[in-house]
Design a protein around this motif. Structure first.
Motif, short mmCIF file in Angstrom:
data_model
loop_
_atom_site.label_atom_id
_atom_site.label_comp_id
_atom_site.label_asym_id
_atom_site.label_seq_id
_atom_site.Cartn_x
_atom_site.Cartn_y
_atom_site.Cartn_z
N ARG A 38 22.58 16.25 -32.06
CA ARG A 38 23.44 16.26 -30.88
C ARG A 38 24.91 16.15 -31.29
O ARG A 38 25.76 16.86 -30.76
N ALA A 39 25.22 15.28 -32.24
CA ALA A 39 26.61 15.12 -32.69
C ALA A 39 27.13 16.41 -33.31
O ALA A 39 28.25 16.83 -33.03
N HIS A 51 25.41 9.16 -28.47
CA HIS A 51 24.42 10.08 -29.06
C HIS A 51 23.09 9.35 -29.23
O HIS A 51 22.02 9.91 -28.95
N SER A 84 28.24 15.84 -23.37
CA SER A 84 27.97 16.76 -24.47
C SER A 84 28.57 18.15 -24.23
O SER A 84 28.78 18.89 -25.18
#
Length: 182
Positions: A38-39, A51, A84
């Motif tokens: 995700r990062a 995250h 995000s």
């Protein structure tokens, strides 16, 4: 025939990262992997507590249960998804740090708070005599009021102190989780 896969020495960051992930145990390996992906996908320099929270919510039913009913989870996941896709842009390029824990260079891709939270999760599990669980990591993340995950939880209209009694299996978890910080 020479292998196409390069070897990593124990001095390289990837080898260190695998060692750090292994210390959290098999139960949290998918959580850490998901937070890392995700990062990277979000273009963030480090894995932060938001995250980790997002990955915990996606993979651990006990963590989802700590937040209560479906609408609350939906609202929280909505804020995390917004983050995000742009909500978190003001955080990009800055290290997540409350000042309560020392900034450590080379924290294997984790913000100082995320790294400290993972250490705390290991300590919580050791005190219980077991391997770290998702709820150990959640309690550790909620313990610092300056954590990005705590900010996201608050923006979703959830008081982090309401979550704490639902994740604690040790006396005094309410004081440790979101109330006093580190």
């Amino acid at each position: 025939m020479q292998s196409r896969i390069p070897r990593q020495s124990s001095q390289e960051p990837g080898a260190q990262r695998a060692d750090n992930d292994a210390r959290l145990g098999d139960a949290l390996a998918p959580v850490i992997g998901g937070a890392r992906r995700r990062a990277v996908r979000d273009g963030d320099r480090q894995v932060d507590t938001a995250h980790l929270l997002h990955s915990l919510l996606e993979s651990d039913p006990a963590v989802r249960a700590a937040f209560g009913d479906g609408p609350r989870i939906a609202r929280l996941l909505g804020y995390l998804v917004q983050r995000s896709i742009g909500y978190g842009l003001r955080w990009q390029g800055r290290v997540e740090d409350s000042g309560a824990v020392p900034v450590v260079a080379g924290a294997a891709g984790f913000s100082p708070l995320a790294s400290a939270s993972m250490d705390d999760a290991r300590e919580r599990a050791a005190a219980r005599g077991g391997q770290p669980r998702g709820t150990d990591l959640l309690a550790a993340i909620m313990a610092d009021p300056q954590a990005r995950a705590v900010e996201v939880v608050r923006r979703a209209g959830i008081d982090p102190r309401e979550v704490c009694p639902l994740i604690g299996d040790r006396p005094g978890v309410t004081e440790e989780c979101g109330e006093t910080g580190r």
